[in-house]
Design an enzyme around this catalytic site. Structure first.
Site, PDB file in Angstrom:
ATOM      1  N   THR A   1      -3.331 -41.116  11.234  1.00 32.53           N
ATOM      2  CA  THR A   1      -3.699 -41.357   9.840  1.00 32.53           C
ATOM      3  C   THR A   1      -3.883 -42.845   9.548  1.00 32.53           C
ATOM      4  O   THR A   1      -3.162 -43.693  10.063  1.00 32.53           O
ATOM      5  CB  THR A   1      -2.616 -40.781   8.919  1.00 32.53           C
ATOM      6  OG1 THR A   1      -2.458 -39.398   9.211  1.00 32.53           O
ATOM      7  CG2 THR A   1      -2.978 -40.953   7.456  1.00 32.53           C
ATOM      8  N   GLU A   2      -4.854 -43.133   8.679  1.00 35.47           N
ATOM      9  CA  GLU A   2      -5.129 -44.506   8.247  1.00 35.47           C
ATOM     10  C   GLU A   2      -5.152 -44.555   6.724  1.00 35.47           C
ATOM     11  O   GLU A   2      -5.190 -43.510   6.056  1.00 35.47           O
ATOM     12  CB  GLU A   2      -6.476 -44.970   8.821  1.00 35.47           C
ATOM     13  CG  GLU A   2      -6.501 -44.997  10.331  1.00 35.47           C
ATOM     14  CD  GLU A   2      -7.778 -45.613  10.886  1.00 35.47           C
ATOM     15  OE1 GLU A   2      -8.672 -45.994  10.084  1.00 35.47           O
ATOM     16  OE2 GLU A   2      -7.878 -45.723  12.128  1.00 35.47           O
TER      17      GLU A   2
ATOM     18  N   ALA B   1      -8.243 -42.657   5.863  1.00 30.54           N
ATOM     19  CA  ALA B   1      -8.605 -41.492   6.675  1.00 30.54           C
ATOM     20  C   ALA B   1      -7.343 -40.706   7.023  1.00 30.54           C
ATOM     21  O   ALA B   1      -6.520 -41.166   7.806  1.00 30.54           O
ATOM     22  CB  ALA B   1      -9.318 -41.926   7.958  1.00 30.54           C
ATOM     23  N   GLY B   2      -7.228 -39.520   6.394  1.00 32.87           N
ATOM     24  CA  GLY B   2      -6.113 -38.642   6.698  1.00 32.87           C
ATOM     25  C   GLY B   2      -6.643 -37.371   7.328  1.00 32.87           C
ATOM     26  O   GLY B   2      -6.765 -37.256   8.543  1.00 32.87           O
TER      27      GLY B   2
ATOM     28  N   TRP C   1       1.786 -43.814   7.651  1.00 31.87           N
ATOM     29  CA  TRP C   1       2.539 -42.566   7.684  1.00 31.87           C
ATOM     30  C   TRP C   1       2.925 -42.177   9.114  1.00 31.87           C
ATOM     31  O   TRP C   1       2.964 -40.997   9.459  1.00 31.87           O
ATOM     32  CB  TRP C   1       1.774 -41.413   7.021  1.00 31.87           C
ATOM     33  CG  TRP C   1       1.471 -41.627   5.580  1.00 31.87           C
ATOM     34  CD1 TRP C   1       0.249 -41.787   5.010  1.00 31.87           C
ATOM     35  CD2 TRP C   1       2.418 -41.710   4.496  1.00 31.87           C
ATOM     36  NE1 TRP C   1       0.358 -41.977   3.660  1.00 31.87           N
ATOM     37  CE2 TRP C   1       1.695 -41.926   3.315  1.00 31.87           C
ATOM     38  CE3 TRP C   1       3.817 -41.624   4.430  1.00 31.87           C
ATOM     39  CZ2 TRP C   1       2.285 -42.062   2.066  1.00 31.87           C
ATOM     40  CZ3 TRP C   1       4.413 -41.763   3.189  1.00 31.87           C
ATOM     41  CH2 TRP C   1       3.659 -41.980   2.026  1.00 31.87           C
TER      42      TRP C   1
ATOM     43  N   GLY D   1      20.383 -23.458 -11.578  1.00 40.30           N
ATOM     44  CA  GLY D   1      20.407 -24.096 -12.885  1.00 40.30           C
ATOM     45  C   GLY D   1      20.595 -25.600 -12.759  1.00 40.30           C
ATOM     46  O   GLY D   1      20.023 -26.243 -11.875  1.00 40.30           O
TER      47      GLY D   1
ATOM     48  N   GLU E   1       0.093 -32.351   9.228  1.00 41.34           N
ATOM     49  CA  GLU E   1      -0.681 -31.626  10.229  1.00 41.34           C
ATOM     50  C   GLU E   1      -1.878 -30.893   9.623  1.00 41.34           C
ATOM     51  O   GLU E   1      -2.257 -29.814  10.065  1.00 41.34           O
ATOM     52  CB  GLU E   1       0.213 -30.640  10.998  1.00 41.34           C
ATOM     53  CG  GLU E   1       0.746 -31.212  12.302  1.00 41.34           C
ATOM     54  CD  GLU E   1       1.687 -32.409  12.084  1.00 41.34           C
ATOM     55  OE1 GLU E   1       1.201 -33.462  11.604  1.00 41.34           O
ATOM     56  OE2 GLU E   1       2.860 -32.296  12.399  1.00 41.34           O
TER      57      GLU E   1
ATOM     58  N   THR F   1      -3.875 -30.747   5.515  1.00 37.81           N
ATOM     59  CA  THR F   1      -3.542 -30.198   4.207  1.00 37.81           C
ATOM     60  C   THR F   1      -3.870 -28.708   4.165  1.00 37.81           C
ATOM     61  O   THR F   1      -4.734 -28.216   4.895  1.00 37.81           O
ATOM     62  CB  THR F   1      -4.327 -30.905   3.087  1.00 37.81           C
ATOM     63  OG1 THR F   1      -5.721 -30.628   3.257  1.00 37.81           O
ATOM     64  CG2 THR F   1      -4.093 -32.408   3.112  1.00 37.81           C
TER      65      THR F   1
END
Length: 384
Positions: free
Chosen positions: A124-125, A128-129, A154, A339, A363, A365
């Site tokens: 990843t960049e 760019a993912g 990431w 709760g 890995e 979306t």
């Protein structure tokens, strides 16, 4: 119904015992402090789990894909972050084992199997993912070296990876772009390679997720995975199939823990003179949660088994999408059952609630994976 073999069932039991004893008692406090889980990682090394996807001839376990999924299910049930440490490592190790040449396998796999050295996967960049063909990191061949320039983000295990497989463009002019993409194995001490920061996150605490920079970073030509340019995208995609089983397994672990905590709490918490487990509203939530957790587990096992045939992007995509949705739904249901206590850091639920959303992102979306599933069905590779 998918039935585990006796060996797989025993393996699952041993992992659950380990998690109950070594991870669950310390996870909440360590996660809250942002403490790196070094002692737990040392125990995973001793168990041989860093060699999950490495063949036995290189001192790994060479584990079957269903048992692989079980590892991530059970670890994430205790602490999803711990599963993340193994996730990137096992994907990268699988890629080296499957696509590396003999020299690369001999150089790296044995040390990676023992955990003496660890690895990760730099894909990843900033821009760019999901669209990996849009990466901007380049590697220019200069004599017998490649000069890498660009940035990644990431990246789990970035501070511990040695080597770090990096997806680059060795040819920026070719069409389609993936034909010009390659993987280079970058050693941790290589000049020009720098981890610039750890990225703050909502959840997934424990392992680092980093930004890294390559500034005229030189590596030798023998760092090219497999020794042939232009095969990086195919190498990555083969590893990501296993990565989706890893994410599906982690998702089932999160959902299972949410269910366990909800059942225990509902039987202990009293309201209007009786345990809240006696109220139909709670029963409806628990019944739905339990059904979907078991369905997710079965889908994860089925998808893992499908890896034995080779390409299984449709099957693993299905498991990753469905299981990640069940993880998030289960965390939300558990918070409703608890709760106000579900919102407190003194209980487990808020951590599950923070960890679950990542499962729909990592890995691939869920949106893009639904298109991958559809294409696999239309092509006939996946039959339902």
């Amino acid at each position: 119904m998918f039935e585990l073999s006796e060996e797989q069932s025993d393996f699952k039991t041993s992992l659950r015992t380990f998690v109950d004893k070594e991870i669950i008692p310390v996870a909440r406090e360590m996660e809250a402090k942002g403490e790196y889980p070094s002692e737990i990682i040392d125990k995973l090394k001793a168990m041989g789990l860093f060699g999950l996807t490495i063949p036995e001839e290189h001192d790994g376990l060479g584990i079957d894909p269903v048992s692989f999924g079980i590892v991530f299910e059970e670890l994430a049930r205790g602490w999803m972050g711990i599963a993340g440490v193994l996730g990137s490592h096992t994907m990268a190790a699988k890629m080296i084992a499957e696509h590396g040449n003999d020299e690369q396998k001999s150089k790296h796999l044995s040390a990676l199997a023992s955990g003496e050295r660890r690895t990760a996967l730099a894909l990843t960049e900033p821009d760019a993912g999901t669209d990996l063909q849009g990466i901007k990191t380049t590697a220019k061949k200069v004599g017998d070296k490649y000069v890498i320039n660009g940035a990644k983000m990431w990246i789990t295990n970035a501070r511990h990876a040695d080597p770090l497989p990096v997806l680059v463009k060795t040819d920026t002019s070719t069409t389609p772009a993936h034909k010009g993409m390659s993987i280079l194995l970058v050693n941790a001490d290589t000049p020009g390679f720098k981890v610039t920061k750890d990225i703050p996150k909502l959840g997934y605490k424990g392992p680092e997720s980093c930004e890294i920079v390559f500034d005229n970073c030189e590596v030798s030509a023998d760092a090219l995975l497999g020794g042939v340019e232009g095969r990086g995208m195919q190498q990555v995609l083969s590893a990501l199939q296993w990565g989706r089983v890893n994410i599906a397994g982690r998702s089932v672990g999160i959902a299972q823990r949410a269910l366990e905590e909800s059942v225990a709490y509902a039987q202990e918490r009293e309201s209007f003179g009786q345990p809240i487990s006696q109220f139909q509203a709670i029963q409806l939530r628990v019944g739905r949660m339990a059904t979907r957790v078991q369905a997710a587990r079965q889908l994860m096992y089925w998808s893992a088994q499908s890896l034995l045939k080779g390409r299984a992007d449709g099957e693993t995509g299905m498991a990753k999408v469905f299981c990640s949705e069940v993880a998030l739904e289960s965390a939300i249901e558990a918070m409703s059952i608890h709760g106000g206590y579900g919102y407190s850091k003194e209980y487990e639920i808020e951590r599950l609630y923070r960890d679950a959303p990542l499962m729909s992102i990592g890995e691939g979306t869920n949106d893009i994976l639904n298109t991958v599933i559809a294409k696999s069905i239309f092509s006939g590779r996946t039959a339902i």
